[in-house]
Scaffold this motif. Sequence first.
Motif, PDB file in Angstrom:
ATOM      1  N   THR A 121      -1.003 -20.064   4.041  1.00 47.36           N
ATOM      2  CA  THR A 121      -1.709 -19.103   4.876  1.00 47.36           C
ATOM      3  C   THR A 121      -0.725 -18.501   5.870  1.00 47.36           C
ATOM      4  O   THR A 121       0.289 -19.106   6.226  1.00 47.36           O
ATOM      5  CB  THR A 121      -2.881 -19.744   5.643  1.00 47.36           C
ATOM      6  OG1 THR A 121      -2.370 -20.802   6.480  1.00 47.36           O
ATOM      7  CG2 THR A 121      -3.924 -20.282   4.687  1.00 47.36           C
ATOM      8  N   SER A 122      -1.042 -17.282   6.318  1.00 48.77           N
ATOM      9  CA  SER A 122      -0.205 -16.605   7.306  1.00 48.77           C
ATOM     10  C   SER A 122      -1.048 -15.494   7.920  1.00 48.77           C
ATOM     11  O   SER A 122      -2.276 -15.478   7.768  1.00 48.77           O
ATOM     12  CB  SER A 122       1.075 -16.064   6.648  1.00 48.77           C
ATOM     13  OG  SER A 122       1.966 -15.556   7.633  1.00 48.77           O
ATOM     14  N   ALA A 123      -0.405 -14.567   8.640  1.00 46.61           N
ATOM     15  CA  ALA A 123      -1.120 -13.454   9.271  1.00 46.61           C
ATOM     16  C   ALA A 123      -0.332 -12.172   9.115  1.00 46.61           C
ATOM     17  O   ALA A 123       0.904 -12.171   9.041  1.00 46.61           O
ATOM     18  CB  ALA A 123      -1.380 -13.731  10.747  1.00 46.61           C
ATOM     19  N   ARG A 124      -1.101 -11.090   9.065  1.00 46.04           N
ATOM     20  CA  ARG A 124      -0.557  -9.733   8.952  1.00 46.04           C
ATOM     21  C   ARG A 124      -1.356  -8.859   9.914  1.00 46.04           C
ATOM     22  O   ARG A 124      -2.564  -8.682   9.772  1.00 46.04           O
ATOM     23  CB  ARG A 124      -0.689  -9.243   7.512  1.00 46.04           C
ATOM     24  CG  ARG A 124      -0.319  -7.794   7.271  1.00 46.04           C
ATOM     25  CD  ARG A 124      -0.560  -7.501   5.798  1.00 46.04           C
ATOM     26  NE  ARG A 124      -0.586  -6.095   5.508  1.00 46.04           N
ATOM     27  CZ  ARG A 124       0.296  -5.463   4.730  1.00 46.04           C
ATOM     28  NH1 ARG A 124       1.299  -6.146   4.191  1.00 46.04           N
ATOM     29  NH2 ARG A 124       0.178  -4.182   4.479  1.00 46.04           N
ATOM     30  N   LEU A 125      -0.672  -8.333  10.933  1.00 46.04           N
ATOM     31  CA  LEU A 125      -1.306  -7.552  11.988  1.00 46.04           C
ATOM     32  C   LEU A 125      -0.829  -6.113  11.912  1.00 46.04           C
ATOM     33  O   LEU A 125       0.376  -5.853  11.768  1.00 46.04           O
ATOM     34  CB  LEU A 125      -0.963  -8.133  13.358  1.00 46.04           C
ATOM     35  CG  LEU A 125      -1.288  -9.617  13.575  1.00 46.04           C
ATOM     36  CD1 LEU A 125      -0.860 -10.042  14.964  1.00 46.04           C
ATOM     37  CD2 LEU A 125      -2.762  -9.892  13.364  1.00 46.04           C
ATOM     38  N   THR A 126      -1.755  -5.168  12.047  1.00 44.20           N
ATOM     39  CA  THR A 126      -1.407  -3.757  12.032  1.00 44.20           C
ATOM     40  C   THR A 126      -2.036  -3.046  13.222  1.00 44.20           C
ATOM     41  O   THR A 126      -3.053  -3.490  13.763  1.00 44.20           O
ATOM     42  CB  THR A 126      -1.878  -3.053  10.740  1.00 44.20           C
ATOM     43  OG1 THR A 126      -3.221  -2.577  10.904  1.00 44.20           O
ATOM     44  CG2 THR A 126      -1.803  -3.982   9.538  1.00 44.20           C
ATOM     45  N   THR A 127      -1.446  -1.906  13.592  1.00 43.62           N
ATOM     46  CA  THR A 127      -2.019  -1.057  14.636  1.00 43.62           C
ATOM     47  C   THR A 127      -2.725   0.159  14.045  1.00 43.62           C
ATOM     48  O   THR A 127      -2.992   1.122  14.755  1.00 43.62           O
ATOM     49  CB  THR A 127      -0.941  -0.588  15.629  1.00 43.62           C
ATOM     50  OG1 THR A 127      -0.006   0.272  14.940  1.00 43.62           O
ATOM     51  CG2 THR A 127      -0.210  -1.755  16.254  1.00 43.62           C
ATOM     52  N   GLN A 128      -3.051   0.105  12.768  1.00 46.03           N
ATOM     53  CA  GLN A 128      -3.667   1.251  12.095  1.00 46.03           C
ATOM     54  C   GLN A 128      -4.940   1.684  12.816  1.00 46.03           C
ATOM     55  O   GLN A 128      -5.794   0.860  13.167  1.00 46.03           O
ATOM     56  CB  GLN A 128      -3.984   0.890  10.651  1.00 46.03           C
ATOM     57  CG  GLN A 128      -4.424   2.077   9.811  1.00 46.03           C
ATOM     58  CD  GLN A 128      -4.554   1.717   8.344  1.00 46.03           C
ATOM     59  OE1 GLN A 128      -4.736   0.558   7.989  1.00 46.03           O
ATOM     60  NE2 GLN A 128      -4.445   2.716   7.484  1.00 46.03           N
ATOM     61  N   ASP A 129      -5.056   3.007  13.051  1.00 47.50           N
ATOM     62  CA  ASP A 129      -6.186   3.635  13.737  1.00 47.50           C
ATOM     63  C   ASP A 129      -6.279   3.284  15.212  1.00 47.50           C
ATOM     64  O   ASP A 129      -7.218   3.700  15.890  1.00 47.50           O
ATOM     65  CB  ASP A 129      -7.522   3.288  13.065  1.00 47.50           C
ATOM     66  CG  ASP A 129      -7.617   3.791  11.643  1.00 47.50           C
ATOM     67  OD1 ASP A 129      -7.057   4.857  11.355  1.00 47.50           O
ATOM     68  OD2 ASP A 129      -8.244   3.105  10.818  1.00 47.50           O
TER      69      ASP A 129
END
Length: 291
Positions: A120-128
């Motif tokens: 498991t891990s994480a993926r963070l975006t600033t989309q929108d």
Amino acid sequence: MQHRRSHPARRVPVLVAAGAVAATAALTLTALTVPRGGAGPASSDNADLTAASGALVWSDEFDGPAGAAPDPANWNHETGDHGWGNGELQNYTDSRENSALDGNGNLVITARQEADGGYTSARLTTQDKVEQAYGRFEARIRIPTGQGVWPAFWMLGDNFPETPWPDSGEIDIMENVGHEPGTVHGTVHGPGYSGANGIGASYGHPRGGAFTDDFHVYAVEWTPDSITWSVDDVPFNTLTPADLGGRTWVYDHAFFMILNVAVGGAWPGYPDETTRFPQQMVVDYVRIYDL
């Protein structure tokens, strides 16, 4: 880097033109006095960084209590375990076990091997939420290490997925494949130059050390006519439209930012008996400056 993946339906993006500040909750203006390479854990590599020549128009300093989620006004969690177009092994989650503030001014993204043997891990975006055309985009990060561990700080065009990748454009500010702890990569992907044919350059640790051992500032300075990559304010590559050999320059619109730690994939390979989990990418801050 091949990151071809599905996204949820998108809302109307917040576009902040270079030199402008949007008066909206989706993009929060931060104090303009913060220098590049400023507050955070001490690092000898960053001790001599100069103050920003342009105005700081946005930042997330990851201040907050230990265990808190990253600010939802800035960050989305993308989730799933479908390989993300690269044959990756991790299941991205929104669990605090995989992404949380540490209480010391850092965001920590943690890749774990679970009891069932999966990852498991994480993926963070600033989309929108935070999308901008042009400027200096930087983050101060201590990257993880190990065979098959793949940390990245990168950007995708705000017209994705309506405009499919790679036509929407991708700017990889920093990538590392964990079996090469002394090397980071900066790359662009666009129509006719994507995946293994992306255009970019690598940067080796100036003292022959490992980037995993300390915090470093990874940045691009992006204008209508060029993209320049740097580590700790040392430029190591500049790309212009002329360098594309007649292929299309698609870096003329707003992009959003992404922070993630992948596990496995065609480029980094897969974890082996030498890989130790958990592995953590520690992010002191993410900032955008005008140029």
